[in-house]
Design a protein around this motif. Structure first.
Motif, PDB file in Angstrom:
ATOM      1  N   ARG A 119      -9.871  -8.810  -3.967  1.00 12.56           N
ATOM      2  CA  ARG A 119      -8.472  -9.203  -4.183  1.00 12.56           C
ATOM      3  C   ARG A 119      -7.592  -8.668  -3.058  1.00 12.56           C
ATOM      4  NH1 ARG A 119      -3.898  -7.240  -5.137  1.00 12.56           N
ATOM      5  NH2 ARG A 119      -4.639  -5.118  -5.448  1.00 12.56           N
ATOM      6  N   ARG A 120      -7.811  -7.420  -2.673  1.00 15.35           N
ATOM      7  CA  ARG A 120      -7.000  -6.819  -1.612  1.00 15.35           C
ATOM      8  C   ARG A 120      -7.260  -7.505  -0.266  1.00 15.35           C
ATOM      9  NH1 ARG A 120      -5.976  -0.676  -2.733  1.00 15.35           N
ATOM     10  NH2 ARG A 120      -6.400  -0.547  -0.507  1.00 15.35           N
ATOM     11  N   VAL A 121      -8.521  -7.802   0.042  1.00 22.38           N
ATOM     12  CA  VAL A 121      -8.840  -8.493   1.296  1.00 22.38           C
ATOM     13  C   VAL A 121      -8.223  -9.887   1.294  1.00 22.38           C
ATOM     14  CG1 VAL A 121     -10.706  -9.458   2.702  1.00 22.38           C
ATOM     15  CG2 VAL A 121     -10.910  -7.144   1.763  1.00 22.38           C
ATOM     16  N   ARG A 122      -8.349 -10.600   0.176  1.00 21.67           N
ATOM     17  CA  ARG A 122      -7.763 -11.951   0.092  1.00 21.67           C
ATOM     18  C   ARG A 122      -6.237 -11.898   0.223  1.00 21.67           C
ATOM     19  NH1 ARG A 122      -9.854 -16.333  -2.166  1.00 21.67           N
ATOM     20  NH2 ARG A 122      -8.249 -17.179  -0.856  1.00 21.67           N
ATOM     21  N   THR A 123      -5.619 -10.851  -0.330  1.00 20.13           N
ATOM     22  CA  THR A 123      -4.161 -10.700  -0.184  1.00 20.13           C
ATOM     23  C   THR A 123      -3.821 -10.469   1.281  1.00 20.13           C
ATOM     24  OG1 THR A 123      -3.925  -9.825  -2.426  1.00 20.13           O
ATOM     25  CG2 THR A 123      -2.136  -9.347  -0.884  1.00 20.13           C
ATOM     26  N   LEU A 124      -4.546  -9.585   1.946  1.00 24.63           N
ATOM     27  CA  LEU A 124      -4.307  -9.339   3.371  1.00 24.63           C
ATOM     28  C   LEU A 124      -4.462 -10.621   4.167  1.00 24.63           C
ATOM     29  CD1 LEU A 124      -3.738  -7.322   5.656  1.00 24.63           C
ATOM     30  CD2 LEU A 124      -6.201  -6.879   5.747  1.00 24.63           C
ATOM     31  N   LEU A 139     -11.008  -5.631   9.676  1.00 26.41           N
ATOM     32  CA  LEU A 139      -9.621  -5.668   9.229  1.00 26.41           C
ATOM     33  C   LEU A 139      -9.223  -4.281   8.742  1.00 26.41           C
ATOM     34  CD1 LEU A 139     -10.022  -8.796   6.940  1.00 26.41           C
ATOM     35  CD2 LEU A 139      -9.105  -8.796   9.261  1.00 26.41           C
ATOM     36  N   THR A 140      -8.038  -3.839   9.100  1.00 25.18           N
ATOM     37  CA  THR A 140      -7.506  -2.579   8.588  1.00 25.18           C
ATOM     38  C   THR A 140      -6.057  -2.796   8.187  1.00 25.18           C
ATOM     39  OG1 THR A 140      -6.869  -1.853  10.803  1.00 25.18           O
ATOM     40  CG2 THR A 140      -9.016  -1.102   9.977  1.00 25.18           C
ATOM     41  N   ALA A 141      -5.642  -2.054   7.191  1.00 18.00           N
ATOM     42  CA  ALA A 141      -4.233  -2.106   6.788  1.00 18.00           C
ATOM     43  C   ALA A 141      -3.875  -0.794   6.111  1.00 18.00           C
ATOM     44  CB  ALA A 141      -3.990  -3.268   5.836  1.00 18.00           C
ATOM     45  N   ASP A 142      -2.653  -0.361   6.363  1.00 25.07           N
ATOM     46  CA  ASP A 142      -2.082   0.757   5.626  1.00 25.07           C
ATOM     47  C   ASP A 142      -0.639   0.388   5.319  1.00 25.07           C
ATOM     48  OD1 ASP A 142      -0.509   1.369   7.922  1.00 25.07           O
ATOM     49  OD2 ASP A 142      -2.008   2.797   8.653  1.00 25.07           O
ATOM     50  N   LEU A 165       0.830  -1.202   0.000  1.00 22.91           N
ATOM     51  CA  LEU A 165       0.000   0.000   0.000  1.00 22.91           C
ATOM     52  C   LEU A 165       0.867   1.256   0.000  1.00 22.91           C
ATOM     53  CD1 LEU A 165      -2.659  -1.141   2.619  1.00 22.91           C
ATOM     54  CD2 LEU A 165      -2.969  -0.983   0.144  1.00 22.91           C
ATOM     55  N   ALA A 166       0.439   2.254  -0.741  1.00 24.03           N
ATOM     56  CA  ALA A 166       1.126   3.546  -0.748  1.00 24.03           C
ATOM     57  C   ALA A 166       0.879   4.238   0.589  1.00 24.03           C
ATOM     58  CB  ALA A 166       0.589   4.405  -1.899  1.00 24.03           C
ATOM     59  N   PRO A 167       1.704   5.220   0.954  1.00 29.70           N
ATOM     60  CA  PRO A 167       1.544   5.892   2.245  1.00 29.70           C
ATOM     61  C   PRO A 167       0.151   6.476   2.478  1.00 29.70           C
ATOM     62  CG  PRO A 167       3.659   6.473   1.288  1.00 29.70           C
ATOM     63  CD  PRO A 167       2.912   5.684   0.235  1.00 29.70           C
ATOM     64  N   ASP A 168      -0.549   6.852   1.432  1.00 29.60           N
ATOM     65  CA  ASP A 168      -1.880   7.450   1.607  1.00 29.60           C
ATOM     66  C   ASP A 168      -3.022   6.443   1.409  1.00 29.60           C
ATOM     67  OD1 ASP A 168      -1.351   7.149  -1.095  1.00 29.60           O
ATOM     68  OD2 ASP A 168      -2.496   8.937  -1.666  1.00 29.60           O
ATOM     69  N   GLU A 169      -2.693   5.166   1.196  1.00 31.67           N
ATOM     70  CA  GLU A 169      -3.732   4.148   0.993  1.00 31.67           C
ATOM     71  C   GLU A 169      -4.089   3.462   2.307  1.00 31.67           C
ATOM     72  OE1 GLU A 169      -3.719   1.720  -2.922  1.00 31.67           O
ATOM     73  OE2 GLU A 169      -1.625   1.970  -2.289  1.00 31.67           O
ATOM     74  N   ARG A 170      -5.354   3.069   2.416  1.00 32.42           N
ATOM     75  CA  ARG A 170      -5.831   2.355   3.600  1.00 32.42           C
ATOM     76  C   ARG A 170      -6.901   1.369   3.158  1.00 32.42           C
ATOM     77  NH1 ARG A 170      -9.312   2.413   8.088  1.00 32.42           N
ATOM     78  NH2 ARG A 170      -8.205   2.162  10.047  1.00 32.42           N
TER      79      ARG A 170
END
Length: 194
Positions: A185-190, A133-136, A113-118
């Protein structure tokens, strides 16, 4: 106390199926004896160094129980016994509260994730708290929370637990989402697991 590292698995890769099954049964009996002795002889706050972190003896026993249930599913799939065991509320609680952040570490790194992505996602099983679930770029979080807003993924409890550990049930109708392919896709990657 300290446990062995993951290199302990190497000798088992060389065993025949029959020898591997015998070793599995023997080691399960040994683990049961050790957990019973720890419950009987150790204070519940006795610390054990395990795979790079410190846990208590009761945590270790519960985690081994969860690992056995999860890996049984790896071998048998969605049979009634596996689904019933994965449905147990303690499994979700242990996965979220006791194992959650380390469980997300690999997936968060793979997201890049880029610094401004969440990323924020809610895994919902009707009648229970959501798993949020949260990720940055730097951190990942996981917690239980009252249902609020739309779910990213809705499923039965066993499926939700499998998703947390980077797995999917054989029957895709056991989970549903309107979040869209990129979010999924992003949730499955996390949730790619260890």
């Amino acid at each position: 106390m300290e446990t062995r590292g993951f290199d302990r698995e190497a000798p088992y890769h060389r065993l025949s199926d029959a020898d591997l099954w015998s070793a599995f049964l023997r080691n399960c009996a040994h683990l049961t004896d050790i957990a019973a002795a720890a419950a009987r002889d150790l204070s519940p706050d006795t610390e054990i160094t395990w795979t790079g972190r410190t846990v208590t003896a009761p945590f270790f026993a519960e985690h081994m129980r969860e690992e056995l249930i999860l890996h049984r599913w790896d071998l048998t799939g969605d049979d009634r016994t596996a689904v019933r065991a994965l449905d147990e509320p303690w499994m979700t609680e242990h996965s979220v509260i006791s194992v959650g952040r380390p469980l997300l570490a690999r997936g968060r790194a793979e997201l890049r994730l880029a610094p401004d992505e969440r990323l924020e996602a809610r895994l919902r099983t009707p009648g229970t708290d959501d798993i949020v679930l949260t990720a940055d770029a730097d951190t990942a979080g996981i917690r239980l929370a009252a249902p609020d807003g739309p779910a990213t993924i809705e499923s039965d409890a066993a499926t939700r637990l499998l998703l947390l550990w980077g797995r999917r049930p054989a029957d895709p109708s056991r989970w549903r989402s309107a979040a869209g392919p990129e979010t999924l896709r992003r949730v499955r990657t996390l949730l790619s697991g260890y």
